[in-house]
Design an enzyme around this catalytic site. Sequence first.
Site, mmCIF file in Angstrom:
data_model
loop_
_atom_site.group_PDB
_atom_site.id
_atom_site.type_symbol
_atom_site.label_atom_id
_atom_site.label_comp_id
_atom_site.label_asym_id
_atom_site.label_seq_id
_atom_site.Cartn_x
_atom_site.Cartn_y
_atom_site.Cartn_z
ATOM 1 N N LYS A 192 -41.222 -13.029 46.043
ATOM 2 C CA LYS A 192 -40.673 -14.295 46.565
ATOM 3 C C LYS A 192 -41.208 -14.571 47.983
ATOM 4 O O LYS A 192 -41.557 -15.712 48.326
ATOM 5 C CB LYS A 192 -39.139 -14.205 46.559
ATOM 6 C CG LYS A 192 -38.419 -15.272 47.353
ATOM 7 C CD LYS A 192 -38.537 -16.637 46.723
ATOM 8 C CE LYS A 192 -37.895 -17.694 47.621
ATOM 9 N NZ LYS A 192 -38.197 -19.046 47.216
ATOM 10 N N LEU B 142 -26.684 -16.382 49.246
ATOM 11 C CA LEU B 142 -26.330 -16.407 50.670
ATOM 12 C C LEU B 142 -27.576 -16.606 51.525
ATOM 13 O O LEU B 142 -28.695 -16.439 51.047
ATOM 14 C CB LEU B 142 -25.639 -15.081 51.028
ATOM 15 C CG LEU B 142 -24.382 -14.781 50.200
ATOM 16 C CD1 LEU B 142 -23.936 -13.343 50.433
ATOM 17 C CD2 LEU B 142 -23.258 -15.743 50.551
HETATM 18 P P1 NAD Z 1 -27.202 -22.802 52.599
HETATM 19 O O1 NAD Z 1 -27.172 -22.419 54.024
HETATM 20 O O2 NAD Z 1 -27.194 -24.244 52.181
HETATM 21 O O3 NAD Z 1 -25.976 -22.091 51.796
HETATM 22 C C1 NAD Z 1 -25.491 -20.815 52.063
HETATM 23 C C2 NAD Z 1 -24.011 -20.796 51.699
HETATM 24 O O4 NAD Z 1 -23.521 -19.454 51.823
HETATM 25 C C3 NAD Z 1 -23.150 -21.684 52.607
HETATM 26 O O5 NAD Z 1 -22.356 -22.546 51.813
HETATM 27 C C4 NAD Z 1 -22.302 -20.671 53.367
HETATM 28 O O6 NAD Z 1 -21.005 -21.168 53.701
HETATM 29 C C5 NAD Z 1 -22.220 -19.550 52.369
HETATM 30 N N1 NAD Z 1 -21.873 -18.240 52.949
HETATM 31 C C6 NAD Z 1 -22.456 -17.590 53.982
HETATM 32 N N2 NAD Z 1 -21.859 -16.390 54.183
HETATM 33 C C7 NAD Z 1 -20.881 -16.298 53.254
HETATM 34 C C8 NAD Z 1 -19.903 -15.311 52.930
HETATM 35 N N3 NAD Z 1 -19.812 -14.167 53.629
HETATM 36 N N4 NAD Z 1 -19.060 -15.543 51.913
HETATM 37 C C9 NAD Z 1 -19.143 -16.696 51.202
HETATM 38 N N5 NAD Z 1 -20.035 -17.667 51.446
HETATM 39 C C10 NAD Z 1 -20.897 -17.465 52.458
HETATM 40 O O7 NAD Z 1 -28.504 -22.051 51.999
HETATM 41 P P2 NAD Z 1 -29.312 -22.441 50.664
HETATM 42 O O8 NAD Z 1 -30.322 -23.475 51.005
HETATM 43 O O9 NAD Z 1 -28.359 -22.636 49.549
HETATM 44 O O10 NAD Z 1 -30.136 -21.074 50.472
HETATM 45 C C11 NAD Z 1 -29.499 -19.870 50.008
HETATM 46 C C12 NAD Z 1 -30.584 -18.811 49.807
HETATM 47 O O11 NAD Z 1 -31.556 -19.305 48.860
HETATM 48 C C13 NAD Z 1 -31.374 -18.475 51.088
HETATM 49 O O12 NAD Z 1 -31.648 -17.105 51.097
HETATM 50 C C14 NAD Z 1 -32.647 -19.302 50.940
HETATM 51 O O13 NAD Z 1 -33.739 -18.713 51.643
HETATM 52 C C15 NAD Z 1 -32.854 -19.277 49.431
HETATM 53 N N6 NAD Z 1 -33.595 -20.420 48.851
HETATM 54 C C16 NAD Z 1 -33.339 -21.707 49.256
HETATM 55 C C17 NAD Z 1 -34.062 -22.757 48.688
HETATM 56 C C18 NAD Z 1 -33.818 -24.195 49.094
HETATM 57 O O14 NAD Z 1 -34.640 -25.060 48.704
HETATM 58 N N7 NAD Z 1 -32.749 -24.501 49.828
HETATM 59 C C19 NAD Z 1 -35.009 -22.499 47.692
HETATM 60 C C20 NAD Z 1 -35.216 -21.187 47.272
HETATM 61 C C21 NAD Z 1 -34.489 -20.148 47.859
#
Ligand code: NAD
Length: 292
Positions: free
Chosen positions: A171, A65
């Site tokens: 992290k 999330l």
């Molecule tokens: P994103 O915004 O693309 O995806 C988040 C997802 O969570 C969305 O699909 C949203 O609809 C869903 N969501 C939110 N609240 C929800 C709920 N209550 N129930 C169900 N679904 C829910 O984000 P992301 O890029 O996938 O990143 C996710 C996490 O990973 C973050 O904490 C980010 O910091 C971390 N992260 C991201 C990357 C990257 O390159 N994108 C790399 C490492 C870590």
Amino acid sequence: MQPIAFIGLGNMGAPMALNLLKAGFPLRVFDLAAEPLRRLAEAGAQVASSPADAVASAEIVITMLPASKHVRSLYLGDAGVLASAKPGALLIDCSTIAADAARDVAAAATALGYTMIDAPVSGGTGGATAGTLTFIVGGTAEALERARPALSAMGKNIFHAGGSGAGQVAKICNNMLLGVQMIGTIEAINLGVASGVDAKVLSEIMAKSSGRNWTLEVYNPWPGVMETAPASRGYAGGFGSDLMLKDLGLAAEAAETAQQPIALGALARELYKQHSEAGHGALDFSSLREQA
Ligand code: NAD
């Protein structure tokens, strides 16, 4: 193989869930958005109608999330994960959130007889797709061993950072360094180009010289230098600038708690704040190049 519930199918969660399916885990998925659910259903996942429906019969629950508030409300809220998961289930939160939030949720889970680890990841959307993520785990060694088969289906490196919350601390240190490196790489390429050197030539030189870093090697911020980088697709997808801003905010909180100065981390946070306020928060974090 143990049934898994996966909640949060965004830029990272969707490809991670697809790799669990490929490895043969029975998967039940939930997200607030319809599009990723459709993609996962096509690949063979069962689509749940709510978080409670997703976790009810899973041995392992994995969440991916955006931020602390989403994790707190999904786990601790009415009809949330802790109210609905199978007794004794293993809970793995892969989101990047505050260490305090991770510890609070894990303590509430443990009090109810669940086992929980924080397992934030590094490696970006490319690593999520390729199944080569690095997992940075906080929790007990026994819990990590229970999680290892599922984590191995999504990643290549698994580190045990320490007790509950330690994965998040490690992290955040990594991402503060990443933010600083991205800004440094952008400045160096901008300076080179403004002074008449080709961006690709300069990047190749620096990637083999002492300025070498991950943003130069796999995530070049200059459009067209690296086909696979978000810069070459209008900064779409990838790691959103708002997510980097969130992580730099978490670093600032951790620095305050530890009474540890982070001059460059604080400056990076300010630059990403301005970028977000200018309306670019949804673009990949390498899009800061357009502001610099
Ligand atoms: P994103 O915004 O693309 O995806 C988040 C997802 O969570 C969305 O699909 C949203 O609809 C869903 N969501 C939110 N609240 C929800 C709920 N209550 N129930 C169900 N679904 C829910 O984000 P992301 O890029 O996938 O990143 C996710 C996490 O990973 C973050 O904490 C980010 O910091 C971390 N992260 C991201 C990357 C990257 O390159 N994108 C790399 C490492 C870590």
